[in-house]
Design a protein around this motif. Sequence first.
Motif, PDB file in Angstrom:
ATOM      1  N   SER A  16      -4.457  26.206   0.455  1.00 60.67           N
ATOM      2  CA  SER A  16      -4.904  25.220   1.422  1.00 60.67           C
ATOM      3  C   SER A  16      -4.033  23.972   1.366  1.00 60.67           C
ATOM      4  CB  SER A  16      -6.362  24.837   1.167  1.00 60.67           C
ATOM      5  OG  SER A  16      -6.471  23.994   0.034  1.00 60.67           O
ATOM      6  N   PHE A  17      -3.975  23.266   2.473  1.00 59.93           N
ATOM      7  CA  PHE A  17      -3.238  22.012   2.565  1.00 59.93           C
ATOM      8  C   PHE A  17      -3.731  21.034   1.500  1.00 59.93           C
ATOM      9  CE2 PHE A  17      -2.995  17.680   4.149  1.00 59.93           C
ATOM     10  CZ  PHE A  17      -1.711  17.573   4.651  1.00 59.93           C
ATOM     11  N   THR A  18      -5.037  20.939   1.348  1.00 61.29           N
ATOM     12  CA  THR A  18      -5.629  20.006   0.391  1.00 61.29           C
ATOM     13  C   THR A  18      -5.189  20.322  -1.032  1.00 61.29           C
ATOM     14  OG1 THR A  18      -7.558  19.716   1.819  1.00 61.29           O
ATOM     15  CG2 THR A  18      -7.807  19.093  -0.488  1.00 61.29           C
ATOM     16  N   ASP A  19      -5.274  21.599  -1.434  1.00 60.23           N
ATOM     17  CA  ASP A  19      -4.884  21.986  -2.794  1.00 60.23           C
ATOM     18  C   ASP A  19      -3.397  21.767  -3.025  1.00 60.23           C
ATOM     19  OD1 ASP A  19      -7.468  22.685  -3.349  1.00 60.23           O
ATOM     20  OD2 ASP A  19      -7.182  24.837  -3.006  1.00 60.23           O
ATOM     21  N   THR A  20      -2.570  22.083  -2.011  1.00 56.74           N
ATOM     22  CA  THR A  20      -1.129  21.899  -2.149  1.00 56.74           C
ATOM     23  C   THR A  20      -0.790  20.440  -2.428  1.00 56.74           C
ATOM     24  OG1 THR A  20      -0.625  23.768  -0.685  1.00 56.74           O
ATOM     25  CG2 THR A  20       1.097  22.113  -0.977  1.00 56.74           C
ATOM     26  N   LEU A  21      -1.378  19.534  -1.664  1.00 52.37           N
ATOM     27  CA  LEU A  21      -1.090  18.110  -1.854  1.00 52.37           C
ATOM     28  C   LEU A  21      -1.557  17.615  -3.212  1.00 52.37           C
ATOM     29  CD1 LEU A  21      -1.743  16.335   1.563  1.00 52.37           C
ATOM     30  CD2 LEU A  21       0.378  17.162   0.600  1.00 52.37           C
ATOM     31  N   ARG A  22      -2.739  18.022  -3.621  1.00 55.27           N
ATOM     32  CA  ARG A  22      -3.255  17.541  -4.902  1.00 55.27           C
ATOM     33  C   ARG A  22      -2.406  18.030  -6.074  1.00 55.27           C
ATOM     34  NH1 ARG A  22      -9.451  17.753  -3.234  1.00 55.27           N
ATOM     35  NH2 ARG A  22      -9.643  15.566  -2.603  1.00 55.27           N
ATOM     36  N   ARG A  23      -1.898  19.254  -5.990  1.00 52.99           N
ATOM     37  CA  ARG A  23      -1.039  19.751  -7.059  1.00 52.99           C
ATOM     38  C   ARG A  23       0.281  18.997  -7.114  1.00 52.99           C
ATOM     39  NH1 ARG A  23      -2.977  25.147  -5.966  1.00 52.99           N
ATOM     40  NH2 ARG A  23      -1.174  25.560  -4.669  1.00 52.99           N
ATOM     41  N   LYS A  24       0.716  18.463  -5.959  1.00 49.24           N
ATOM     42  CA  LYS A  24       1.958  17.695  -5.895  1.00 49.24           C
ATOM     43  C   LYS A  24       1.749  16.219  -6.243  1.00 49.24           C
ATOM     44  CE  LYS A  24       4.614  21.077  -4.416  1.00 49.24           C
ATOM     45  NZ  LYS A  24       5.760  21.587  -5.192  1.00 49.24           N
ATOM     46  N   GLY A  25       0.495  15.836  -6.497  1.00 53.45           N
ATOM     47  CA  GLY A  25       0.225  14.466  -6.879  1.00 53.45           C
ATOM     48  C   GLY A  25      -0.080  13.522  -5.726  1.00 53.45           C
ATOM     49  N   TYR A  26      -0.330  14.079  -4.522  1.00 52.13           N
ATOM     50  CA  TYR A  26      -0.651  13.257  -3.362  1.00 52.13           C
ATOM     51  C   TYR A  26      -2.156  13.251  -3.132  1.00 52.13           C
ATOM     52  CZ  TYR A  26       4.316  13.691  -2.119  1.00 52.13           C
ATOM     53  OH  TYR A  26       5.678  13.652  -2.120  1.00 52.13           O
ATOM     54  N   GLU A  27      -2.625  12.227  -2.442  1.00 49.61           N
ATOM     55  CA  GLU A  27      -4.023  12.175  -2.035  1.00 49.61           C
ATOM     56  C   GLU A  27      -4.118  12.681  -0.592  1.00 49.61           C
ATOM     57  OE1 GLU A  27      -7.935  12.001  -2.074  1.00 49.61           O
ATOM     58  OE2 GLU A  27      -6.649  11.617  -3.826  1.00 49.61           O
ATOM     59  N   GLY A  68     -15.686  20.179   6.024  1.00 47.22           N
ATOM     60  CA  GLY A  68     -15.335  18.853   5.522  1.00 47.22           C
ATOM     61  C   GLY A  68     -13.841  18.694   5.343  1.00 47.22           C
ATOM     62  N   GLU A  69     -13.416  18.458   4.107  1.00 41.98           N
ATOM     63  CA  GLU A  69     -12.008  18.185   3.838  1.00 41.98           C
ATOM     64  C   GLU A  69     -11.135  19.420   3.977  1.00 41.98           C
ATOM     65  OE1 GLU A  69     -10.713  17.237  -0.293  1.00 41.98           O
ATOM     66  OE2 GLU A  69     -10.209  15.292   0.576  1.00 41.98           O
ATOM     67  N   SER A  70     -11.662  20.598   3.579  1.00 44.13           N
ATOM     68  CA  SER A  70     -10.842  21.810   3.537  1.00 44.13           C
ATOM     69  C   SER A  70     -11.524  22.962   4.273  1.00 44.13           C
ATOM     70  CB  SER A  70     -10.572  22.211   2.084  1.00 44.13           C
ATOM     71  OG  SER A  70      -9.937  23.475   2.006  1.00 44.13           O
ATOM     72  N   LEU A  71     -10.862  23.504   5.292  1.00 42.33           N
ATOM     73  CA  LEU A  71     -11.376  24.673   6.003  1.00 42.33           C
ATOM     74  C   LEU A  71     -11.392  25.886   5.087  1.00 42.33           C
ATOM     75  CD1 LEU A  71     -12.233  26.304   8.490  1.00 42.33           C
ATOM     76  CD2 LEU A  71      -9.804  26.450   9.126  1.00 42.33           C
ATOM     77  N   TYR A  72     -10.296  26.116   4.359  1.00 38.74           N
ATOM     78  CA  TYR A  72     -10.244  27.270   3.460  1.00 38.74           C
ATOM     79  C   TYR A  72     -11.283  27.138   2.352  1.00 38.74           C
ATOM     80  CZ  TYR A  72      -6.184  29.674   5.413  1.00 38.74           C
ATOM     81  OH  TYR A  72      -5.337  30.395   6.223  1.00 38.74           O
ATOM     82  N   GLY A  73     -11.535  25.905   1.905  1.00 38.81           N
ATOM     83  CA  GLY A  73     -12.569  25.698   0.901  1.00 38.81           C
ATOM     84  C   GLY A  73     -13.940  26.098   1.436  1.00 38.81           C
ATOM     85  N   TRP A  74     -14.214  25.753   2.704  1.00 40.54           N
ATOM     86  CA  TRP A  74     -15.490  26.127   3.322  1.00 40.54           C
ATOM     87  C   TRP A  74     -15.589  27.642   3.449  1.00 40.54           C
ATOM     88  CZ3 TRP A  74     -17.516  28.852   7.300  1.00 40.54           C
ATOM     89  CH2 TRP A  74     -18.844  28.584   7.650  1.00 40.54           C
ATOM     90  N   LEU A  75     -14.524  28.291   3.903  1.00 43.69           N
ATOM     91  CA  LEU A  75     -14.543  29.747   4.056  1.00 43.69           C
ATOM     92  C   LEU A  75     -14.745  30.437   2.706  1.00 43.69           C
ATOM     93  CD1 LEU A  75     -11.633  30.174   6.638  1.00 43.69           C
ATOM     94  CD2 LEU A  75     -14.074  30.539   7.067  1.00 43.69           C
ATOM     95  N   ASP A  76     -14.062  29.947   1.677  1.00 52.49           N
ATOM     96  CA  ASP A  76     -14.225  30.533   0.337  1.00 52.49           C
ATOM     97  C   ASP A  76     -15.668  30.396  -0.135  1.00 52.49           C
ATOM     98  OD1 ASP A  76     -11.548  31.138   0.317  1.00 52.49           O
ATOM     99  OD2 ASP A  76     -10.966  29.503  -1.027  1.00 52.49           O
ATOM    100  N   ALA A  77     -16.241  29.211   0.064  1.00 51.10           N
ATOM    101  CA  ALA A  77     -17.602  28.951  -0.406  1.00 51.10           C
ATOM    102  C   ALA A  77     -18.641  29.802   0.305  1.00 51.10           C
ATOM    103  CB  ALA A  77     -17.935  27.468  -0.247  1.00 51.10           C
ATOM    104  N   HIS A  78     -18.314  30.264   1.512  1.00 50.81           N
ATOM    105  CA  HIS A  78     -19.266  31.058   2.289  1.00 50.81           C
ATOM    106  C   HIS A  78     -18.901  32.549   2.307  1.00 50.81           C
ATOM    107  CE1 HIS A  78     -20.318  27.016   3.616  1.00 50.81           C
ATOM    108  NE2 HIS A  78     -21.462  27.517   4.033  1.00 50.81           N
ATOM    109  N   GLY A  79     -18.063  32.950   1.351  1.00 49.43           N
ATOM    110  CA  GLY A  79     -17.759  34.371   1.180  1.00 49.43           C
ATOM    111  C   GLY A  79     -16.903  34.984   2.258  1.00 49.43           C
ATOM    112  N   MET A  80     -16.103  34.147   2.952  1.00 48.67           N
ATOM    113  CA  MET A  80     -15.234  34.658   4.018  1.00 48.67           C
ATOM    114  C   MET A  80     -13.806  34.138   3.839  1.00 48.67           C
ATOM    115  SD  MET A  80     -17.743  34.273   7.343  1.00 48.67           S
ATOM    116  CE  MET A  80     -18.178  32.586   6.934  1.00 48.67           C
ATOM    117  N   PRO A  81     -13.199  34.399   2.695  1.00 48.60           N
ATOM    118  CA  PRO A  81     -11.859  33.856   2.463  1.00 48.60           C
ATOM    119  C   PRO A  81     -10.804  34.529   3.333  1.00 48.60           C
ATOM    120  CG  PRO A  81     -12.428  35.414   0.739  1.00 48.60           C
ATOM    121  CD  PRO A  81     -13.674  35.231   1.572  1.00 48.60           C
TER     122      PRO A  81
END
Length: 236
Positions: free
Chosen positions: A86-97, A159-172
């Motif tokens: 996800s975009f969110t995870d990629t940025l956080r791993r790179k040290g960005y907010e 919310g912040e992450s579409l892929y996070g929402w899909l993962d949480a609802h069992g539809m990755p």
Amino acid sequence: MPGDGDATPRYLQLARKLADAIQGGSWKPGDALPPERVLCEELKISRVTLRMALDAVEEQGLIARRQGAGTFVTRHIEHPLTSLTSFTDTLRRKGYEPGTHWLERQLRPASAEEIMRLGLSPQAEVSALTRLRSADGKVIAYERSVLPRRVLPDPQAVGESLYGWLDAHGMPVVRALQYFRAVNVDKRLAGFLEMKEGAAILRVMRIGYARDGVAIELTDTYCHGDYYDFVAELNR
């Protein structure tokens, strides 16, 4: 410092070392490099050699020179093409907010292209999500995602992450096809991305598939070329 025993031209040695230092995190995105005078004195090189090295590093998009202000490390985001992240995870791993500014979250009838790409019925409805994606407050992408209503019945729930929402609802999304095309930004998009109208930009269209092989996501992302790089590792 360039090595005396290396037959490679000194400016190329220096350019390689500077690039390695930037990519290794010695300087962070937005940091200013030391003044040219200081670098020349510390590295015992001429101003001509240093400027040729900086030219080479600038061509790689790692630094930007600002008249009267100095040389700064650019804010490039490397997004790997070999994994679904996800975009969110990629940025956080790179040290960005990461940041999201929503422009649209609504249910509507699917367009002809969406019906074709997602294999929907002619009367199908979709959840349409349009947003600006940012890193440390700087907008770097305009993104429009469409999902079948049966997958995302309430677009306001994301919310912040579409892929996070899909993962949480069992539809990755477990597999995706991505298509890349260079386009010119129109006036509206240029305003969002703080670019000149007509400037070239990279459009990435992604079709994401669930575990059962059914397409559940259609996303168009317009990536600001000054801040976004896609990286693919090839093996033989």
